[in-house]
Write a protein that holds these residues in place. Structure first.
Motif, PDB file in Angstrom:
ATOM      1  N   ASN A   1      16.799  38.960  51.938  1.00  0.00           N
ATOM      2  CA  ASN A   1      15.388  38.719  51.629  1.00  0.00           C
ATOM      3  C   ASN A   1      14.924  39.442  50.373  1.00  0.00           C
ATOM      4  O   ASN A   1      14.019  38.955  49.683  1.00  0.00           O
TER       5      ASN A   1
ATOM      6  N   ARG B   1      16.065  36.954  47.780  1.00  0.00           N
ATOM      7  CA  ARG B   1      15.225  35.752  47.856  1.00  0.00           C
ATOM      8  C   ARG B   1      13.822  36.018  47.317  1.00  0.00           C
ATOM      9  O   ARG B   1      13.217  35.140  46.706  1.00  0.00           O
TER      10      ARG B   1
ATOM     11  N   MET C   1      19.922  31.314  48.192  1.00  0.00           N
ATOM     12  CA  MET C   1      18.632  31.036  47.559  1.00  0.00           C
ATOM     13  C   MET C   1      18.043  29.672  47.925  1.00  0.00           C
ATOM     14  O   MET C   1      16.984  29.305  47.430  1.00  0.00           O
TER      15      MET C   1
ATOM     16  N   LYS D   1      15.827  27.115  49.429  1.00  0.00           N
ATOM     17  CA  LYS D   1      14.515  27.211  50.086  1.00  0.00           C
ATOM     18  C   LYS D   1      14.452  26.399  51.380  1.00  0.00           C
ATOM     19  O   LYS D   1      13.562  26.617  52.197  1.00  0.00           O
TER      20      LYS D   1
END
Length: 177
Positions: free
Chosen positions: A52, A55, A153, A155
């Motif tokens: 995270n 990200r 990565m 989404k």
């Protein structure tokens, strides 16, 4: 004085027992879905933090810049799929996305119960590695590999489950809407 104390204790216990009796829930009341479990082990927490963090900042995956995306949460079904594959690779001494029975990551993830049933859309992906001795080391390798980085990565992925068996690492991603 002692009699009053014992009597008060009996009354208190009677009241507690009366409160503890559970009433049946009417069948017409819909049960709310369980919230996803938070990462509870140091292994899960460290992986989620590392994933995270990347990200949230965005990064270059090879020559492709990937902008920041929302965080992922831990999913036990994905962890079970990762565990099955890591154990199989360790037992049979191979590294690959297709197991010796011809099953893909999508097959393993569905077998663990992570399916499209009840959802409009469904996306899954997998990263594997072998030999890295720490979470930091395996994450560095995945980020330096364009395809693995693109999975991290992506989404579309909202959840992750990861397992390591004898330095066979499996990272399963999923996203359902």
């Amino acid at each position: 004085m002692r009699l009053v104390t014992v009597l008060n204790l009996i009354i208190l216990l009677s009241t507690l027992n009366a409160c503890a009796v559970q009433q049946p829930v009417p069948q017409s009341v819909a049960k709310l879905p369980e919230p996803p479990p938070p990462a509870s082990t140091p292994f899960q927490k460290e992986f989620l933090q590392r994933i995270n963090d990347i990200r949230s900042k965005g990064c270059n995956c090879g020559n492709t810049y990937m902008p920041p995306v929302p965080p992922v949460t831990w999913n036990m079904q994905l962890q079970m799929a990762a565990m099955a594959h890591a154990k199989d690779m360790n037992k049979n001494k191979y590294i690959g996305h297709i197991n010796r029975s011809g099953k893909s990551s999508k097959d393993r993830i569905a077998a663990a119960g992570y399916t499209i049933n009840g959802y409009r859309s469904y996306a899954v992906g997998e990263n594997i590695a072998w030999g890295q001795r720490s979470i930091k080391e395996v994450m560095t390798g995945w980020i330096q590999s364009e395809g693995h980085c693109l999975n991290i990565m992506n989404k579309s992925y909202k959840e992750v489950g990861i397992y390591m068996e004898n330095y066979y690492w499996v990272q399963e991603f999923g996203g359902r809407k």
